[in-house]
Design a protein around this motif. Sequence first.
Motif, PDB file in Angstrom:
ATOM      1  N   ILE A 155      25.357   5.863  22.627  1.00 19.07           N
ATOM      2  CA  ILE A 155      26.592   6.732  22.300  1.00 19.07           C
ATOM      3  C   ILE A 155      26.697   7.705  23.362  1.00 19.07           C
ATOM      4  N   ILE A 156      27.912   8.446  23.353  1.00 24.97           N
ATOM      5  CA  ILE A 156      28.285   9.269  24.425  1.00 24.97           C
ATOM      6  C   ILE A 156      28.851  10.573  23.742  1.00 24.97           C
ATOM      7  N   LEU A 157      28.568  11.778  23.784  1.00 22.08           N
ATOM      8  CA  LEU A 157      29.037  12.998  23.333  1.00 22.08           C
ATOM      9  C   LEU A 157      29.770  13.572  24.295  1.00 22.08           C
ATOM     10  N   GLY A 163      36.587  16.817  30.029  1.00 17.72           N
ATOM     11  CA  GLY A 163      37.505  16.065  30.769  1.00 17.72           C
ATOM     12  C   GLY A 163      37.009  15.918  32.131  1.00 17.72           C
ATOM     13  N   GLY A 164      37.384  14.822  32.860  1.00 18.39           N
ATOM     14  CA  GLY A 164      36.770  14.759  33.980  1.00 18.39           C
ATOM     15  C   GLY A 164      35.507  14.514  34.319  1.00 18.39           C
ATOM     16  N   GLY A 165      34.614  14.161  33.144  1.00 14.62           N
ATOM     17  CA  GLY A 165      33.370  14.261  33.361  1.00 14.62           C
ATOM     18  C   GLY A 165      32.475  15.363  33.010  1.00 14.62           C
ATOM     19  N   GLY A 167      30.857  18.274  30.617  1.00 16.40           N
ATOM     20  CA  GLY A 167      30.637  18.240  29.181  1.00 16.40           C
ATOM     21  C   GLY A 167      30.349  16.943  28.468  1.00 16.40           C
ATOM     22  N   MET A 168      29.708  16.088  28.954  1.00 14.19           N
ATOM     23  CA  MET A 168      29.223  14.657  28.508  1.00 14.19           C
ATOM     24  C   MET A 168      27.914  14.688  28.454  1.00 14.19           C
ATOM     25  N   ARG A 169      27.230  13.970  27.653  1.00 15.27           N
ATOM     26  CA  ARG A 169      26.036  13.417  27.309  1.00 15.27           C
ATOM     27  C   ARG A 169      25.671  12.410  26.574  1.00 15.27           C
ATOM     28  N   GLU A 200      31.451   8.788  21.224  1.00 15.43           N
ATOM     29  CA  GLU A 200      31.939   7.566  21.605  1.00 15.43           C
ATOM     30  C   GLU A 200      30.917   6.544  21.458  1.00 15.43           C
ATOM     31  N   LYS A 201      31.118   5.131  21.489  1.00 14.98           N
ATOM     32  CA  LYS A 201      30.276   4.211  21.904  1.00 14.98           C
ATOM     33  C   LYS A 201      30.214   4.319  23.444  1.00 14.98           C
ATOM     34  N   TYR A 202      28.968   4.379  23.992  1.00 11.60           N
ATOM     35  CA  TYR A 202      28.688   4.320  25.572  1.00 11.60           C
ATOM     36  C   TYR A 202      28.938   3.018  26.104  1.00 11.60           C
ATOM     37  N   GLN A 205      28.450   0.405  32.387  1.00 12.17           N
ATOM     38  CA  GLN A 205      29.121  -0.024  33.645  1.00 12.17           C
ATOM     39  C   GLN A 205      30.391  -0.382  33.661  1.00 12.17           C
ATOM     40  N   PRO A 206      31.419   0.721  33.301  1.00 13.69           N
ATOM     41  CA  PRO A 206      32.633   0.454  33.245  1.00 13.69           C
ATOM     42  C   PRO A 206      33.353   0.731  34.507  1.00 13.69           C
ATOM     43  N   ARG A 207      34.550   0.286  34.493  1.00 10.76           N
ATOM     44  CA  ARG A 207      35.607   0.367  35.902  1.00 10.76           C
ATOM     45  C   ARG A 207      36.613   1.815  35.277  1.00 10.76           C
ATOM     46  N   ARG A 234      29.810  11.757  41.042  1.00 14.61           N
ATOM     47  CA  ARG A 234      29.570  13.082  40.440  1.00 14.61           C
ATOM     48  C   ARG A 234      31.185  13.421  39.762  1.00 14.61           C
ATOM     49  N   HIS A 235      31.914  12.435  39.365  1.00 10.66           N
ATOM     50  CA  HIS A 235      33.087  12.557  38.834  1.00 10.66           C
ATOM     51  C   HIS A 235      34.286  13.167  39.879  1.00 10.66           C
ATOM     52  N   GLN A 236      33.830  12.805  41.029  1.00  9.33           N
ATOM     53  CA  GLN A 236      34.732  13.116  42.158  1.00  9.33           C
ATOM     54  C   GLN A 236      35.253  11.764  42.771  1.00  9.33           C
ATOM     55  N   ILE A 274      47.450   7.435  32.601  1.00  7.11           N
ATOM     56  CA  ILE A 274      46.577   7.144  31.517  1.00  7.11           C
ATOM     57  C   ILE A 274      45.372   6.546  31.991  1.00  7.11           C
ATOM     58  N   GLU A 275      44.299   7.219  31.760  1.00  7.84           N
ATOM     59  CA  GLU A 275      42.669   6.683  32.330  1.00  7.84           C
ATOM     60  C   GLU A 275      42.428   5.808  31.265  1.00  7.84           C
ATOM     61  N   PHE A 276      41.875   4.660  31.738  1.00 11.23           N
ATOM     62  CA  PHE A 276      41.294   3.587  30.858  1.00 11.23           C
ATOM     63  C   PHE A 276      39.841   3.449  31.419  1.00 11.23           C
ATOM     64  N   PHE A 286      41.341   3.480  26.025  1.00 10.37           N
ATOM     65  CA  PHE A 286      42.141   4.824  26.602  1.00 10.37           C
ATOM     66  C   PHE A 286      40.834   5.673  26.751  1.00 10.37           C
ATOM     67  N   MET A 287      40.902   6.456  27.747  1.00  2.60           N
ATOM     68  CA  MET A 287      39.937   7.690  27.828  1.00  2.60           C
ATOM     69  C   MET A 287      40.700   8.864  27.812  1.00  2.60           C
ATOM     70  N   GLU A 288      41.481   9.314  28.863  1.00  5.22           N
ATOM     71  CA  GLU A 288      42.145  10.478  29.080  1.00  5.22           C
ATOM     72  C   GLU A 288      43.513  10.313  29.496  1.00  5.22           C
ATOM     73  N   MET A 289      44.511  11.275  29.007  1.00 12.57           N
ATOM     74  CA  MET A 289      45.769  11.302  29.856  1.00 12.57           C
ATOM     75  C   MET A 289      45.823  12.469  30.812  1.00 12.57           C
ATOM     76  N   ASP A 435      31.424  -0.854  39.883  1.00  8.71           N
ATOM     77  CA  ASP A 435      31.563  -0.122  38.842  1.00  8.71           C
ATOM     78  C   ASP A 435      31.562   1.134  39.073  1.00  8.71           C
ATOM     79  N   THR A 436      31.512   2.348  38.176  1.00 10.29           N
ATOM     80  CA  THR A 436      31.449   3.557  38.369  1.00 10.29           C
ATOM     81  C   THR A 436      30.056   4.158  38.809  1.00 10.29           C
ATOM     82  N   GLY A 437      29.277   3.148  38.684  1.00  9.80           N
ATOM     83  CA  GLY A 437      28.047   3.691  39.420  1.00  9.80           C
ATOM     84  C   GLY A 437      27.761   3.208  40.611  1.00  9.80           C
TER      85      GLY A 437
HETATM   86  C1  MV4 Z   1      32.620   7.133  29.075  1.00 12.19           C
HETATM   87  C2  MV4 Z   1      31.838   6.332  29.798  1.00 12.19           C
HETATM   88  C3  MV4 Z   1      31.281   5.321  28.960  1.00 12.19           C
HETATM   89  N1  MV4 Z   1      31.392   5.298  27.709  1.00 12.19           N
HETATM   90  N2  MV4 Z   1      32.961   7.128  27.712  1.00 12.19           N
HETATM   91  C4  MV4 Z   1      33.510  10.153  32.873  1.00 12.19           C
HETATM   92  C5  MV4 Z   1      34.864  10.951  33.098  1.00 12.19           C
HETATM   93  C6  MV4 Z   1      35.443  11.190  31.684  1.00 12.19           C
HETATM   94  N3  MV4 Z   1      36.873  11.032  31.806  1.00 12.19           N
HETATM   95  C7  MV4 Z   1      34.737  10.009  30.691  1.00 12.19           C
HETATM   96  N4  MV4 Z   1      33.763   9.460  31.504  1.00 12.19           N
HETATM   97  C8  MV4 Z   1      32.918   8.397  31.037  1.00 12.19           C
HETATM   98  N5  MV4 Z   1      33.227   8.193  29.809  1.00 12.19           N
HETATM   99  C9  MV4 Z   1      32.241   6.202  27.115  1.00 12.19           C
HETATM  100  N6  MV4 Z   1      32.757   6.069  25.872  1.00 12.19           N
HETATM  101  C10 MV4 Z   1      31.554   6.641  31.142  1.00 12.19           C
HETATM  102  C11 MV4 Z   1      32.321   7.923  31.536  1.00 12.19           C
HETATM  103  C12 MV4 Z   1      31.874   7.897  33.015  1.00 12.19           C
HETATM  104  C13 MV4 Z   1      32.826   7.443  34.093  1.00 12.19           C
HETATM  105  C14 MV4 Z   1      34.032   7.436  33.796  1.00 12.19           C
HETATM  106  C15 MV4 Z   1      34.898   7.144  34.884  1.00 12.19           C
HETATM  107  C16 MV4 Z   1      34.416   7.259  36.019  1.00 12.19           C
HETATM  108  C17 MV4 Z   1      33.105   7.502  36.556  1.00 12.19           C
HETATM  109  C18 MV4 Z   1      32.244   7.571  35.795  1.00 12.19           C
HETATM  110  C19 MV4 Z   1      31.054   8.191  35.726  1.00 12.19           C
HETATM  111  C20 MV4 Z   1      30.173   8.546  34.982  1.00 12.19           C
HETATM  112  C21 MV4 Z   1      30.507   8.178  33.726  1.00 12.19           C
END
Ligand code: MV4
Length: 448
Positions: A155-157, A163-165, A167-169, A200-202, A205-207, A234-236, A274-276, A286-289, A435-437
């Motif tokens: 999971i992810i806290l 936002g923008g990465g 405060g996440m864990r 949230e469920k983590y 390897q998302p895009r 690093r979220h940049q 709208i970020e997905f 949906f992730m953030e707007m 992916d984002t990694g």
């Molecule tokens: C996530 C995730 C995986 N699962 N949420 C990073 C930025 C913030 N807007 C949300 N982020 C993420 N949220 C869930 N449920 C992975 C990330 C994430 C990420 C997202 C987009 C682009 C780069 C990222 C790098 C690490 C983590």
Amino acid sequence: MFNKVLIANRGEIALRIIRVCKQFGIKTVAVYSQADRDALHVRFADEAVCIGPPPGKESYLKIPRIIAAAEITNADAIHPGYGFLAENARFAEICTTSGIKFIGPTPEMINTMGDKALAKETMKKAGVPVVPGSDGVVKDLARAIEIAKTIGFPIILKAVAGGGGRGMRIVREESDLENALQTAQHEAEQGFNNPDLYIEKYIEQPRHIEIQVFGDQHGNFVHFGERDCSIQRRHQKLIEEAPSPVVDDELRQKMGEAAIKGCQSVQYDGAGTIEFLVDTDRHFYFMEMNTRIQVEHPVTEEVTGHDLIKLQLRVAAGEKLPRRKIKAEGHAIECRINSEDPYTNFRPSPGKITDFHMPGGFGVRVDTHAYAGYVVPPYYDSLIAKLVVFAQTRDGAINKMASALEEFTVEGIKTTIPFHRQVMKDPRFRSGKFDTGFLDSFQFIPED
Ligand code: MV4
């Protein structure tokens, strides 16, 4: 249309907005800090007002000084650009109560989307797919365990005010949850004055794929397709492209429809993104707007042929959105040229640019405020140029970007140019399968 617009920003975006205003015959007011006396936005605007000392907190973020500058120059609208006050609901509110049009959405909209849990709840209600997780804030461990067990680890806290990465864990097993919850709450309290978290469920390897949207003041909504922003460090974001190598017409239509539904439900007005998250099975969530124009908007402009800053001014002035369907063609890529040293972990590299030569040619665009002799101040973000290329195919765009990067000369400071040159040659980048990694595992090899 407006008579005079104040640009509450600096750098390339301030220039970008000034140029559009000139095309409309709108007079422009620049504001600048003491560090930006020699900046091009000051030179190219019709009027310029110094608003304080170099640090952003004492200049570009000082609401009363910006409002005062608008009042003494008789500006009837303010464009906030991105960063600084662009997503500050109080600033939008004060503009409105001062009789100045804020070029952006309402303060209520900014507030709703600024609270990440409320934004998610709003989108869920509108029928936009969201990541499974808690409904709103999770206060205690017992509840957190309950939710984690329902959705399953990892999971992810996330911080409600983050936002923008920030405060996440990520938590991979139950035994780590107590500790993670405490640390994340503490960090959120320290960082945002708000300890509230949601779960949230983590997604592995998302895009990161975002949809550009627009609403007007007449209840019309359009989307301009997607941008793939998965190449981040690093979220940049460092590289963005349109279209995404993994989005086909069917997925684009689904994501576009979802984005429009989200806008409709809040009667969104102005430019938004709208970020997905898109998982490996190409499900999207949906992730953030973001309630502003974004740095990477040019890639969307290149493939759709629409000037999005022009459109922002039009809808803010009360005009209707174009009724024609937005068509996209070709492929656009943006590389962010930052004053950072890729050889030393992207350490900031401010200072004097002693030589500056930009690439050019068909389908090559450089949005920049830099020039030979310009001194990059240490106080602000490190973006000095956006190199954007357009070609008919993704391969063609990558090749064009590679040759443009070869030409791009910046002396006196370190930049991300050598880094981008290597990414353009990388087989994984070229295949589109990343992916984002990607950048975490990318080996940057110093060249001589
Ligand atoms: C996530 C995730 C995986 N699962 N949420 C990073 C930025 C913030 N807007 C949300 N982020 C993420 N949220 C869930 N449920 C992975 C990330 C994430 C990420 C997202 C987009 C682009 C780069 C990222 C790098 C690490 C983590």
